[in-house]
Design a protein around this motif. Structure first.
Motif, mmCIF file in Angstrom:
data_model
loop_
_atom_site.group_PDB
_atom_site.id
_atom_site.type_symbol
_atom_site.label_atom_id
_atom_site.label_comp_id
_atom_site.label_asym_id
_atom_site.label_seq_id
_atom_site.Cartn_x
_atom_site.Cartn_y
_atom_site.Cartn_z
ATOM 1 N N GLU A 233 -3.441 -1.525 16.771
ATOM 2 C CA GLU A 233 -4.150 -0.274 17.014
ATOM 3 C C GLU A 233 -3.283 0.943 16.763
ATOM 4 O O GLU A 233 -3.778 2.039 16.620
ATOM 5 N N LYS A 234 -1.958 0.739 16.677
ATOM 6 C CA LYS A 234 -1.049 1.836 16.400
ATOM 7 C C LYS A 234 -0.721 1.916 14.919
ATOM 8 O O LYS A 234 0.149 2.670 14.506
ATOM 9 N N GLU A 235 -1.370 1.097 14.115
ATOM 10 C CA GLU A 235 -1.215 1.110 12.677
ATOM 11 C C GLU A 235 0.198 0.837 12.246
ATOM 12 O O GLU A 235 0.736 1.477 11.343
ATOM 13 N N TRP B 220 8.885 6.729 2.929
ATOM 14 C CA TRP B 220 7.590 6.349 2.363
ATOM 15 C C TRP B 220 6.931 5.169 3.069
ATOM 16 O O TRP B 220 5.775 4.859 2.820
ATOM 17 N N PHE B 221 7.658 4.538 4.004
ATOM 18 C CA PHE B 221 7.083 3.458 4.803
ATOM 19 C C PHE B 221 7.595 3.592 6.234
ATOM 20 O O PHE B 221 8.337 2.752 6.732
ATOM 21 N N PRO B 222 7.236 4.691 6.932
ATOM 22 C CA PRO B 222 7.796 4.961 8.262
ATOM 23 C C PRO B 222 7.450 3.901 9.293
ATOM 24 O O PRO B 222 8.162 3.766 10.290
ATOM 25 N N ALA C 64 0.838 -1.204 0.000
ATOM 26 C CA ALA C 64 0.000 0.000 0.000
ATOM 27 C C ALA C 64 0.871 1.251 0.000
ATOM 28 O O ALA C 64 0.578 2.232 -0.705
ATOM 29 N N ALA C 65 1.955 1.233 0.787
ATOM 30 C CA ALA C 65 2.864 2.378 0.831
ATOM 31 C C ALA C 65 3.550 2.578 -0.514
ATOM 32 O O ALA C 65 3.717 3.713 -0.976
ATOM 33 N N ARG D 226 10.297 0.550 13.368
ATOM 34 C CA ARG D 226 10.334 -0.163 14.640
ATOM 35 C C ARG D 226 10.205 -1.677 14.491
ATOM 36 O O ARG D 226 10.010 -2.388 15.477
ATOM 37 N N LEU D 227 10.346 -2.176 13.297
ATOM 38 C CA LEU D 227 10.199 -3.619 13.110
ATOM 39 C C LEU D 227 11.297 -4.417 13.817
ATOM 40 O O LEU D 227 11.113 -5.601 14.101
ATOM 41 N N TRP D 228 12.425 -3.782 14.085
ATOM 42 C CA TRP D 228 13.503 -4.465 14.798
ATOM 43 C C TRP D 228 13.174 -4.657 16.278
ATOM 44 O O TRP D 228 13.849 -5.415 16.985
ATOM 45 N N ASP D 229 12.130 -3.976 16.766
ATOM 46 C CA ASP D 229 11.880 -3.882 18.203
ATOM 47 C C ASP D 229 11.088 -5.083 18.724
ATOM 48 O O ASP D 229 9.918 -4.967 19.069
#
Length: 257
Positions: free
Chosen positions: A254-256, A61-63, A34-35, A67-70
């Protein structure tokens, strides 16, 4: 973690299985696609026909990817490798769409993104501009301290152009000459994460004819410190500070993310 760090030191890479579930990888992919469809900066995207095969400036463009490393397996690894001052400095996207074959020869990742690549320096060389962002070739001492994480959003094997690496080559020189040893194919499932040193010699082949599976990768680069010599400044630097609870896809709908 001791065995993991020993493997990373000796081999220059390790594959972390099941960091994301297949369902989480699929959800990330939906949001990523989508991004991609909304990217305004055409210079950041590489495509052939209707198929995007690479993207720079990922976090612009895909912020949500920042945090995917977290999550615990990656948090612990990054803390052990980078120390307390480490940070995320660059994000890229790679794909191998069906019938859009491409490959990369053996090479090492030596460039970093900086704010200004015109400063005088004997350490930073070969200035270039990629998708509007200044880059330079970094000194070996810095590259040896950095770490790359490659999140597999699709299963990867010899049929759809999985990465090959030359174990231990990160300890050698910086030449991109074809390696004399045997490469190791990184066969991974969706949700697996490959950790590797930038100076590890690696390559990837094209997808085989008739293969209809994609090979989407999110590529993150981490550095040990916000400081660079000779007045250079990272183009982006986000401190690696784990949250109390990892920001997994399932934990933060919920944080998208």
């Amino acid at each position: 973690m001791v065995d993991v760090m020993a493997a990373l030191r000796a081999q220059g890479f390790l594959l972390l299985r099941g960091v994301f579930t297949p369902e989480e990888a699929a959800e990330i992919t939906v949001r990523l696609q989508a991004a991609l469809g909304a990217v305004a900066d055409a210079s950041a995207i590489r495509s052939r026909g209707q198929s995007v095969y690479a993207g720079r400036n990922l976090f612009d463009w895909f912020p949500q990817a920042k945090r995917l490393w977290d999550r615990p397996p990656l948090q612990e690894l990054l803390a052990n490798v980078l120390g307390e001052r480490g940070g995320l400095v660059r994000g890229l996207f790679f794909d191998k769409p069906p019938d859009q074959a491409w490959s990369l020869p053996w090479h090492r990742d030596r460039t970093i993104a900086v704010r200004d690549n015109r400063l005088p320096s004997s350490l930073f060389t070969h200035p270039t501009v990629k998708a509007g962002v200044p880059h330079v070739e970094a000194p070996v001492e810095l590259l040896r301290q950095m770490l790359t994480l490659r999140i597999h959003l699709d299963a990867a094997d010899e049929q759809n152009g999985a990465l090959q690496v030359l174990p231990g080559s990160h300890q050698e020189g910086t030449s991109d000459s074809p390696p004399t040893g045997d490469g190791v194919l990184i066969a991974a499932a969706a949700g697996d994460v490959l950790a590797m040193r930038p100076l590890l010699s690696h390559c990837s082949g094209s997808s085989l004819p008739g293969v209809d599976r994609r090979r989407r990768i999110l590529h993150f680069e981490f550095a040990p410190s916000p400081d660079l010599p000779d007045g250079f400044v990272w183009h982006d630097f986000e401190r690696v500070q784990p949250t109390e609870i990892g920001c997994g896809i399932a934990e933060s709908r919920e944080k998208e993310l």
